[in-house]
Design a protein around this motif. Structure first.
Motif, short mmCIF file in Angstrom:
data_model
loop_
_atom_site.label_atom_id
_atom_site.label_comp_id
_atom_site.label_asym_id
_atom_site.label_seq_id
_atom_site.Cartn_x
_atom_site.Cartn_y
_atom_site.Cartn_z
N THR A 1 1.09 -1.23 0.24
CA THR A 1 0.00 -0.15 -0.61
C THR A 1 1.10 1.19 0.44
N LEU A 2 0.93 2.04 -1.04
CA LEU A 2 1.48 3.38 -1.54
C LEU A 2 0.99 4.68 -0.82
N ALA A 3 2.08 5.34 -0.14
CA ALA A 3 0.84 6.68 0.09
C ALA A 3 1.64 7.42 -0.55
N GLY B 1 6.97 15.74 -1.38
CA GLY B 1 7.95 14.71 -2.25
C GLY B 1 8.65 13.56 -1.75
N THR B 2 7.28 13.42 -0.87
CA THR B 2 7.98 11.37 -0.13
C THR B 2 7.22 10.73 -0.06
N PHE B 3 7.65 9.63 0.17
CA PHE B 3 6.15 8.66 -0.20
C PHE B 3 6.44 7.37 0.90
N THR B 4 5.61 6.67 1.27
CA THR B 4 5.72 5.22 2.58
C THR B 4 4.65 3.91 1.45
N ALA B 5 5.65 3.04 0.96
CA ALA B 5 4.81 1.95 1.01
C ALA B 5 4.97 0.71 2.33
N THR B 6 3.43 0.31 2.08
CA THR B 6 3.55 -0.30 3.18
C THR B 6 3.28 -1.89 2.90
N LEU B 7 4.52 -2.41 3.23
CA LEU B 7 4.01 -4.17 2.18
C LEU B 7 3.31 -5.06 2.99
N ARG C 1 11.50 8.71 -1.65
CA ARG C 1 11.48 10.34 -2.24
C ARG C 1 10.76 10.36 -3.64
N TRP C 2 10.13 10.93 -4.12
CA TRP C 2 9.99 10.96 -5.82
C TRP C 2 10.14 12.58 -6.14
N LEU C 3 10.19 13.08 -7.04
CA LEU C 3 10.67 13.72 -8.27
C LEU C 3 9.83 13.91 -9.90
N LEU D 1 10.28 13.86 -16.61
CA LEU D 1 10.20 12.49 -16.59
C LEU D 1 10.27 12.51 -14.90
N VAL D 2 9.73 11.43 -14.32
CA VAL D 2 9.11 11.16 -12.79
C VAL D 2 10.25 10.37 -11.84
N ILE D 3 11.21 10.58 -10.92
CA ILE D 3 12.26 9.82 -10.85
C ILE D 3 11.87 9.12 -8.65
N THR D 4 12.26 7.89 -9.07
CA THR D 4 11.94 7.72 -6.94
C THR D 4 12.93 7.04 -6.58
N ALA D 5 13.16 6.94 -5.76
CA ALA D 5 14.29 6.67 -4.64
C ALA D 5 13.22 5.94 -3.61
#
Ligand code: COA
Length: 220
Positions: free
Chosen positions: A170-172, A177-183, A198-200, A205-209
């Motif tokens: 579940t991704l929020a 510019g941040t996100f949390t993925a709960t597996l 984090r995202w931009l 482009l979109v880039i996530t890390a």
């Protein structure tokens, strides 16, 4: 661009085309033999990025071959991640003693192909994306959502050697510019199930890390 998304101690290198020379080790060249020219060029440029990361860590350049599941086999003591898409190639790496897991992903900005979102997002996630899009229609939230899940998978897989479906997290995404993925995979996960990322997004482009150990890096 990508260094904005990374905590201290994580090295990065990126390229926006394949113009720079990017020699391959013989085993890598053998792997690419017979592959389409575009794939060979992207692979080589991304490998050059990865070797620059190794050099920044004080490690010597080595062949980076795919291990099980397609994850690149980084040298002992190093964690890293690679991405490539039209107009972008990048690698990140860190000492494993500092960073437990890394995952990056880049995608062209713009909407997802029709039908994809319903395959990768729950009803709750889709409602959240609709709210984000209503508040900020210029940001490609659905594409970011897809990319953030892929970055999460790239951080998860090398630590677990286990498949993770898009519906197993579940991704929020957050506007800062941040996100949390709960597996929540079918079997209890063998590692901490919460991944911070984090995202931009630029015009193209979109880039996530995703990394374990963000420290006190301020939001983008
Ligand atoms: C593996 C996957 C994430 C790659 O993403 P992509 O957008 O297709 O391609 P990218 O160019 O961004 O990344 C490709 C690179 O990812 C890396 N990679 C491939 N499989 C990997 C894995 N299992 N674990 C970590 N990294 C992996 C490789 O370095 C590869 O490049 P290379 O072949 O040149 O070495 C994607 O194809 C996939 O299988 N996704 C389904 C699983 C998933 O994302 N689940 C979501 C869970 S929340």
């Amino acid at each position: 661009m990508i260094e904005q998304l990374l905590p201290p101690g994580v090295t990065s290198s990126e390229a926006f085309d394949d113009a720079a020379p990017a020699p391959l080790f013989p085993a890598e060249a053998a792997l690419m033999a017979g592959r389409r020219a575009r794939r060979r060029r992207q692979f080589a440029t991304a490998r050059a990025c990865a070797r620059r990361c190794l050099s920044q860590l004080g490690r010597r350049p080595v062949a980076l071959l795919p291990g099980p599941g397609g994850a690149p086999a980084w040298p002992d003591g190093v964690v890293g991640s690679i991405t490539h898409c039209d107009g972008y190639r990048a690698a990140v790496a860190a000492h494993a003693r500092d960073t437990a897991a890394l995952g990056i992903d880049a995608e062209p900005a713009g909407p997802l192909p029709p039908g994809v979102l319903s395959l990768i997002a729950s009803d709750t996630e889709r409602a959240h994306l609709a709210e984000l899009s209503a508040a900020d229609p210029a940001t490609p939230w659905e594409r970011l959502f897809f990319s953030a899940k892929e970055a999460t998978y790239k951080a998860w897989y090398p630590a677990t050697s286990t498949w993770l479906g898009f519906r197993d997290a579940t991704l929020a995404l957050r506007p800062d510019g941040t996100f949390t993925a709960t597996l929540h995979p079918p079997q209890p996960p063998p590692v901490d199930p919460v991944y911070e990322g984090r995202w931009l997004a630029s015009e193209s482009l979109v880039i996530t890390a995703v990394a374990r150990g963000w420290g006190a890096v301020p939001p983008v």
